[in-house]
Motif scaffolding. Structure first.
Motif, PDB file in Angstrom:
ATOM      1  N   LEU A 282       0.814  -1.217   0.000  1.00  0.00           N
ATOM      2  CA  LEU A 282       0.000   0.000   0.000  1.00  0.00           C
ATOM      3  C   LEU A 282       0.851   1.273   0.000  1.00  0.00           C
ATOM      4  O   LEU A 282       0.306   2.370  -0.150  1.00  0.00           O
ATOM      5  CB  LEU A 282      -0.925   0.026   1.222  1.00  0.00           C
ATOM      6  N   LYS A 283       2.135   1.117   0.179  1.00  0.00           N
ATOM      7  CA  LYS A 283       3.003   2.292   0.257  1.00  0.00           C
ATOM      8  C   LYS A 283       3.062   2.985  -1.099  1.00  0.00           C
ATOM      9  O   LYS A 283       2.898   2.364  -2.145  1.00  0.00           O
ATOM     10  CB  LYS A 283       4.389   1.874   0.748  1.00  0.00           C
ATOM     11  N   TRP A 284       3.304   4.278  -1.052  1.00  0.00           N
ATOM     12  CA  TRP A 284       3.203   5.093  -2.263  1.00  0.00           C
ATOM     13  C   TRP A 284       4.137   4.590  -3.349  1.00  0.00           C
ATOM     14  O   TRP A 284       3.796   4.575  -4.532  1.00  0.00           O
ATOM     15  CB  TRP A 284       3.494   6.556  -1.919  1.00  0.00           C
ATOM     16  N   TYR A 285       5.352   4.167  -2.972  1.00  0.00           N
ATOM     17  CA  TYR A 285       6.287   3.699  -4.003  1.00  0.00           C
ATOM     18  C   TYR A 285       5.798   2.417  -4.667  1.00  0.00           C
ATOM     19  O   TYR A 285       6.239   2.088  -5.780  1.00  0.00           O
ATOM     20  CB  TYR A 285       7.689   3.506  -3.421  1.00  0.00           C
ATOM     21  N   ALA A 286       4.856   1.688  -4.002  1.00  0.00           N
ATOM     22  CA  ALA A 286       4.315   0.461  -4.596  1.00  0.00           C
ATOM     23  C   ALA A 286       3.097   0.730  -5.471  1.00  0.00           C
ATOM     24  O   ALA A 286       2.901   0.066  -6.493  1.00  0.00           O
ATOM     25  CB  ALA A 286       3.951  -0.529  -3.489  1.00  0.00           C
ATOM     26  N   THR A 287       2.271   1.707  -5.101  1.00  0.00           N
ATOM     27  CA  THR A 287       1.026   1.946  -5.841  1.00  0.00           C
ATOM     28  C   THR A 287       1.169   2.979  -6.950  1.00  0.00           C
ATOM     29  O   THR A 287       0.332   3.042  -7.851  1.00  0.00           O
ATOM     30  CB  THR A 287      -0.089   2.413  -4.881  1.00  0.00           C
ATOM     31  N   GLU A 288       2.234   3.799  -6.901  1.00  0.00           N
ATOM     32  CA  GLU A 288       2.448   4.794  -7.957  1.00  0.00           C
ATOM     33  C   GLU A 288       3.954   5.000  -8.154  1.00  0.00           C
ATOM     34  O   GLU A 288       4.483   6.077  -7.863  1.00  0.00           O
ATOM     35  CB  GLU A 288       1.765   6.122  -7.609  1.00  0.00           C
ATOM     36  N   PRO A 289       4.649   3.981  -8.642  1.00  0.00           N
ATOM     37  CA  PRO A 289       6.100   4.121  -8.816  1.00  0.00           C
ATOM     38  C   PRO A 289       6.471   5.195  -9.842  1.00  0.00           C
ATOM     39  O   PRO A 289       7.532   5.812  -9.734  1.00  0.00           O
ATOM     40  CB  PRO A 289       6.537   2.731  -9.279  1.00  0.00           C
ATOM     41  N   ASP A 290       5.600   5.404 -10.818  1.00  0.00           N
ATOM     42  CA  ASP A 290       5.790   6.468 -11.808  1.00  0.00           C
ATOM     43  C   ASP A 290       4.611   7.421 -11.721  1.00  0.00           C
ATOM     44  O   ASP A 290       3.456   6.994 -11.572  1.00  0.00           O
ATOM     45  CB  ASP A 290       5.885   5.882 -13.212  1.00  0.00           C
ATOM     46  N   GLN A 291       4.892   8.693 -11.833  1.00  0.00           N
ATOM     47  CA  GLN A 291       3.861   9.699 -11.632  1.00  0.00           C
ATOM     48  C   GLN A 291       2.678   9.486 -12.565  1.00  0.00           C
ATOM     49  O   GLN A 291       2.828   9.346 -13.780  1.00  0.00           O
ATOM     50  CB  GLN A 291       4.441  11.098 -11.839  1.00  0.00           C
ATOM     51  N   LYS A 293       0.762   6.915 -12.853  1.00  0.00           N
ATOM     52  CA  LYS A 293       0.506   5.523 -13.246  1.00  0.00           C
ATOM     53  C   LYS A 293       0.185   4.708 -11.993  1.00  0.00           C
ATOM     54  O   LYS A 293       1.056   4.079 -11.389  1.00  0.00           O
ATOM     55  CB  LYS A 293       1.710   4.941 -13.982  1.00  0.00           C
ATOM     56  N   LEU A 294      -1.103   4.744 -11.609  1.00  0.00           N
ATOM     57  CA  LEU A 294      -1.545   4.041 -10.406  1.00  0.00           C
ATOM     58  C   LEU A 294      -1.674   2.550 -10.670  1.00  0.00           C
ATOM     59  O   LEU A 294      -2.160   2.132 -11.723  1.00  0.00           O
ATOM     60  CB  LEU A 294      -2.887   4.600  -9.942  1.00  0.00           C
ATOM     61  N   ASN A 295      -1.245   1.773  -9.689  1.00  0.00           N
ATOM     62  CA  ASN A 295      -1.330   0.319  -9.832  1.00  0.00           C
ATOM     63  C   ASN A 295      -1.656  -0.300  -8.474  1.00  0.00           C
ATOM     64  O   ASN A 295      -0.785  -0.426  -7.601  1.00  0.00           O
ATOM     65  CB  ASN A 295      -0.017  -0.254 -10.365  1.00  0.00           C
ATOM     66  N   ASN A 326       9.975   7.129  -0.288  1.00  0.00           N
ATOM     67  CA  ASN A 326       9.033   7.796  -1.176  1.00  0.00           C
ATOM     68  C   ASN A 326       9.471   7.583  -2.620  1.00  0.00           C
ATOM     69  O   ASN A 326      10.662   7.409  -2.893  1.00  0.00           O
ATOM     70  CB  ASN A 326       8.980   9.292  -0.857  1.00  0.00           C
ATOM     71  N   PRO A 327       8.527   7.577  -3.564  1.00  0.00           N
ATOM     72  CA  PRO A 327       8.910   7.399  -4.968  1.00  0.00           C
ATOM     73  C   PRO A 327       9.909   8.467  -5.391  1.00  0.00           C
ATOM     74  O   PRO A 327       9.875   9.606  -4.913  1.00  0.00           O
ATOM     75  CB  PRO A 327       7.584   7.558  -5.715  1.00  0.00           C
ATOM     76  N   ASN A 328      10.788   8.099  -6.310  1.00  0.00           N
ATOM     77  CA  ASN A 328      11.803   9.048  -6.774  1.00  0.00           C
ATOM     78  C   ASN A 328      11.172  10.329  -7.301  1.00  0.00           C
ATOM     79  O   ASN A 328      11.661  11.440  -7.055  1.00  0.00           O
ATOM     80  CB  ASN A 328      12.663   8.406  -7.874  1.00  0.00           C
ATOM     81  N   TRP A 329      10.068  10.185  -8.037  1.00  0.00           N
ATOM     82  CA  TRP A 329       9.462  11.375  -8.630  1.00  0.00           C
ATOM     83  C   TRP A 329       8.866  12.296  -7.569  1.00  0.00           C
ATOM     84  O   TRP A 329       8.846  13.522  -7.737  1.00  0.00           O
ATOM     85  CB  TRP A 329       8.423  10.981  -9.666  1.00  0.00           C
ATOM     86  N   VAL A 330       8.413  11.711  -6.453  1.00  0.00           N
ATOM     87  CA  VAL A 330       7.882  12.534  -5.364  1.00  0.00           C
ATOM     88  C   VAL A 330       9.009  13.329  -4.710  1.00  0.00           C
ATOM     89  O   VAL A 330       8.839  14.513  -4.360  1.00  0.00           O
ATOM     90  CB  VAL A 330       7.152  11.665  -4.327  1.00  0.00           C
ATOM     91  N   ARG A 331      10.168  12.710  -4.543  1.00  0.00           N
ATOM     92  CA  ARG A 331      11.295  13.401  -3.907  1.00  0.00           C
ATOM     93  C   ARG A 331      11.759  14.605  -4.723  1.00  0.00           C
ATOM     94  O   ARG A 331      12.395  15.515  -4.182  1.00  0.00           O
ATOM     95  CB  ARG A 331      12.465  12.421  -3.701  1.00  0.00           C
ATOM     96  N   ASN A 332      11.428  14.616  -5.997  1.00  0.00           N
ATOM     97  CA  ASN A 332      11.851  15.725  -6.857  1.00  0.00           C
ATOM     98  C   ASN A 332      10.828  16.854  -6.929  1.00  0.00           C
ATOM     99  O   ASN A 332      11.065  17.866  -7.611  1.00  0.00           O
ATOM    100  CB  ASN A 332      12.136  15.208  -8.271  1.00  0.00           C
ATOM    101  N   LEU A 333       9.688  16.679  -6.245  1.00  0.00           N
ATOM    102  CA  LEU A 333       8.655  17.712  -6.260  1.00  0.00           C
ATOM    103  C   LEU A 333       8.848  18.688  -5.098  1.00  0.00           C
ATOM    104  O   LEU A 333       9.465  18.367  -4.082  1.00  0.00           O
ATOM    105  CB  LEU A 333       7.267  17.077  -6.146  1.00  0.00           C
ATOM    106  N   SER A 334       8.253  19.845  -5.237  1.00  0.00           N
ATOM    107  CA  SER A 334       8.270  20.829  -4.159  1.00  0.00           C
ATOM    108  C   SER A 334       7.072  21.755  -4.323  1.00  0.00           C
ATOM    109  O   SER A 334       6.393  21.760  -5.352  1.00  0.00           O
ATOM    110  CB  SER A 334       9.570  21.644  -4.179  1.00  0.00           C
ATOM    111  N   LYS A 347      -6.551  11.039  -1.671  1.00  0.00           N
ATOM    112  CA  LYS A 347      -7.903  10.850  -2.196  1.00  0.00           C
ATOM    113  C   LYS A 347      -8.033   9.518  -2.919  1.00  0.00           C
ATOM    114  O   LYS A 347      -9.012   8.783  -2.740  1.00  0.00           O
ATOM    115  CB  LYS A 347      -8.272  12.003  -3.137  1.00  0.00           C
ATOM    116  N   SER A 348      -7.037   9.182  -3.736  1.00  0.00           N
ATOM    117  CA  SER A 348      -7.076   7.937  -4.497  1.00  0.00           C
ATOM    118  C   SER A 348      -7.062   6.722  -3.579  1.00  0.00           C
ATOM    119  O   SER A 348      -7.902   5.814  -3.691  1.00  0.00           O
ATOM    120  CB  SER A 348      -5.882   7.884  -5.454  1.00  0.00           C
ATOM    121  N   LEU A 349      -6.108   6.681  -2.644  1.00  0.00           N
ATOM    122  CA  LEU A 349      -5.954   5.522  -1.763  1.00  0.00           C
ATOM    123  C   LEU A 349      -7.135   5.356  -0.826  1.00  0.00           C
ATOM    124  O   LEU A 349      -7.708   4.262  -0.705  1.00  0.00           O
ATOM    125  CB  LEU A 349      -4.657   5.679  -0.956  1.00  0.00           C
ATOM    126  N   MET A 350      -7.532   6.435  -0.171  1.00  0.00           N
ATOM    127  CA  MET A 350      -8.577   6.344   0.851  1.00  0.00           C
ATOM    128  C   MET A 350      -9.949   6.097   0.227  1.00  0.00           C
ATOM    129  O   MET A 350     -10.788   5.414   0.827  1.00  0.00           O
ATOM    130  CB  MET A 350      -8.598   7.613   1.697  1.00  0.00           C
TER     131      MET A 350
END
Length: 591
Positions: A282-291, A293-295, A326-334, A347-350
């Protein structure tokens, strides 16, 4: 605030003989000796309370101020100390004391340490002491070998205290002797007062008897089953069979994707556990490894397994404050890009799993890490809790972290740091934080410290779960089993703990730290020990015949029961729930 369990202490003592008849014998002397005092305080007080156990071994003993010569190499030049004589091996020592900063700092973390012969116990209790009021430190220790003379001393963590002006340090009290502490990292002195010290020893047998008492009063209840005819006449001689079909106290284990399609693993798991948590899926890096692309494929399949086997599941986790998870792409956001991604994630997960998980770990390990708060502001975590509550109002929202009950040496996650953060969350408008999550990744458990910390957390009056229990892989399998048994008994016997989850998901290359079984599903020593506890903490099938009043009584573990009555060729089947309460549960059946 004081946490007492008086409602449990008055539980049907007249029926004590029945209680012991349906539980394993504890000892020949029963509860002889001192009884454990669960009292804890988490608010700073104007006056120190009386010492627990009337001081125990420290009754009437005043602290001394020891110099460098007597405490070589411990890091503090001057410290209040207690000299302890003839400490014995494998005795559990419960320690408590009140601490106040008189001058030199607004607040400081004070840690109790023990020097015994050539070994030093780094932390046997800690408290965040404050200026001008008394704070309660509660902890304890156990020695591996006897010690003729030991020194119990205190050390201030100089990295957190706030200095006063020099003029403030010159204040004096007419009534108290100051104990001046000087850290090795700072030239400034803190004037520290201590009061109402207590050190109470318990033998292993006494400790186990006390645990059994708490188990028998917090986890069990007296039941009387009455059988009558339709006209109300009592039925003597009816055969009654009672079977527990589910337990009120969940004990579960983590699972991973490796359980999918693995029938032997599924059968092994379902035979034992009624609760679970997904280790990583359920962790973010597992459900959305690429921005974008939910899985949720793996999580959905694991949820199907949970539903099919009527297992309750914890949701772990929505966010993790540790940046490396955290997913790599998340670490690059601000800024707003990160805020938008966070809002979409929650919102998606819950929404997808609304109503499916009984708990959610909302912002994982936020005592140790601050990935989101450092980028979105200190109140970011409050927003996570508020959003989760809005989407799934029935889930219990947890604050989950490690090194809270495992040790008091981790300055980021002391019990007082945990409590302070909970109170911050509770003060924030619209936030409701419902549960205390204690991960519990142990090496060598300190059961006295573990119980003392849970006592303090219990003052918050929130559900407490041990969420990720395991024992370090640095130990052999047999030692893991011994230590695991200690942790499970502490958790199950503490009245404020509501459930236990083992962090023992099985992978082809083993488990995170501790496995219960090998890859052929043959139990390892820890698995055998868990099976033993699961059997011990469940009411075995009870068969009896009603007496001349048409009734019979037993003590049972809390949960759901099935009952069958057979009398003169007639059969009646029914069920009942056994929930916590000080009174006998009466079940009336007609045949």
């Amino acid at each position: 605030m004081v946490m007492k369990y008086s409602y449990m202490y008055c539980l049907i003592f007249l029926a004590l003989s029945l209680l012991t008849a349906f539980t394993p014998a504890s000892s020949s002397n029963g509860l002889d000796g001192p009884f454990y005092d669960s009292t804890a305080y988490t608010e700073c007080r104007a006056e120190a309370e009386k010492p627990l156990y009337n001081g125990g071994m420290l009754k009437d003993q005043k602290p001394s101020v020891s110099g460098r010569d007597s405490l070589t190499g411990i890091g503090a030049r001057y410290t209040p100390t207690y000299i302890l004589h003839n400490l014995t091996q494998n005795t559990i020592y419960c320690f408590s004391i009140w601490v106040k900063i008189e001058a030199g700092a607004a607040s400081a973390r004070v840690r109790a340490r023990l020097r015994a012969d050539n070994a030093t116990l780094n932390c046997v209790g800690s408290v965040t002491a404050k200026h001008g009021c008394w704070s309660f430190l509660k902890g304890g220790f156990l020695l591996d070998s006897p010690c003729n003379q030991s020194i119990l001393f205190f050390e201030v963590d100089s990295s957190i205290y706030a200095q006063f002006k020099r003029s403030d340090q010159n204040r004096r009290s007419k009534d108290c002797k100051f104990l001046i502490m000087q850290t090795s990292n700072d030239d400034s002195k803190i004037q520290l007062q201590v009061a109402s010290a207590s050190l109470q020893p318990f033998t292993q047998e006494q400790w186990r008897n006390i645990q059994d008492y708490f188990i028998n009063t917090a986890r069990k209840r007296a039941v009387t089953i009455h059988v009558s005819e339709e006209n109300g006449e009592s039925v003597e001689g009816a055969e009654v069979t009672v079977e527990q079909i589910s337990k009120d106290f969940p004990i579960g284990s983590a699972i991973s994707k490796t359980i999918l399609g693995n029938i032997p693993y599924q059968e092994w798991f379902v035979k034992r556990f009624d609760a679970t948590v997904f280790e990583n899926e359920l962790k973010w890096y597992a459900t959305e490894p690429d921005q974008g692309k939910l899985n949720y494929t793996l999580a959905d399949k694991m949820m199907n397994f949970v539903r099919a086997n009527r297992i309750i599941a914890r949701g772990h986790n929505i966010f993790w404050e540790d940046p490396k998870y955290n997913p790599n792409w998340v670490r690059n956001l601000s800024g707003e890009d990160l805020r938008s991604a966070v809002n979409r994630r929650i919102k998606s997960l819950m929404t997808r799993y609304r109503g499916e998980f009984v708990h959610w770990d909302v912002s994982n390990e936020m005592l140790h890490f601050d990935f989101y708060e450092s980028r979105l502001g200190k109140n970011a975590s409050y927003g996570f809790f508020a959003a989760a509550r809005e989407i799934d109002s029935l889930a219990t929202l947890f604050f989950n972290d490690f090194n809270v009950v495992e040790t008091c040496s981790d300055e980021k996650s002391t019990v007082d740091e945990y409590i302070a953060r909970v109170r911050e969350l509770q003060r924030y408008d619209g936030i409701r934080m419902d549960g205390i999550g204690l991960e519990g990744h142990f090496t060598t458990p300190n059961v006295a410290l573990m119980r003392a910390i849970i006592d303090k957390l219990a003052t918050l009056q929130l559900p407490i779960w041990l969420t990720e229990i395991d024992i370090s892989s640095s130990l052999d399998h047999r030692t893991q089993a011994i230590y695991l048994e200690q942790v499970l008994r502490e958790g199950f016997s503490h009245p404020s703990v509501n459930g236990i989850m083992l962090w023992t998901a099985l992978h082809p290359n083993g488990c995170y730290q501790m496995c219960l079984t090998d890859d052929k599903f043959r139990n390892l020593p820890a698995g055998d020990m868990v099976d033993q506890k699961l059997l011990e903490w469940k009411t075995r099938e009870v068969k009896a015949t009603t007496d001349d009043h048409g009734s019979f009584s037993f003590f049972g573990f809390l949960g759901e029961y099935r009952v069958g009555i057979v009398y003169q060729g007639k059969t009646v089947n029914s069920s009942f729930s056994l929930s916590q309460g000080p009174e006998t549960k009466h079940v009336r059946l007609q045949i």
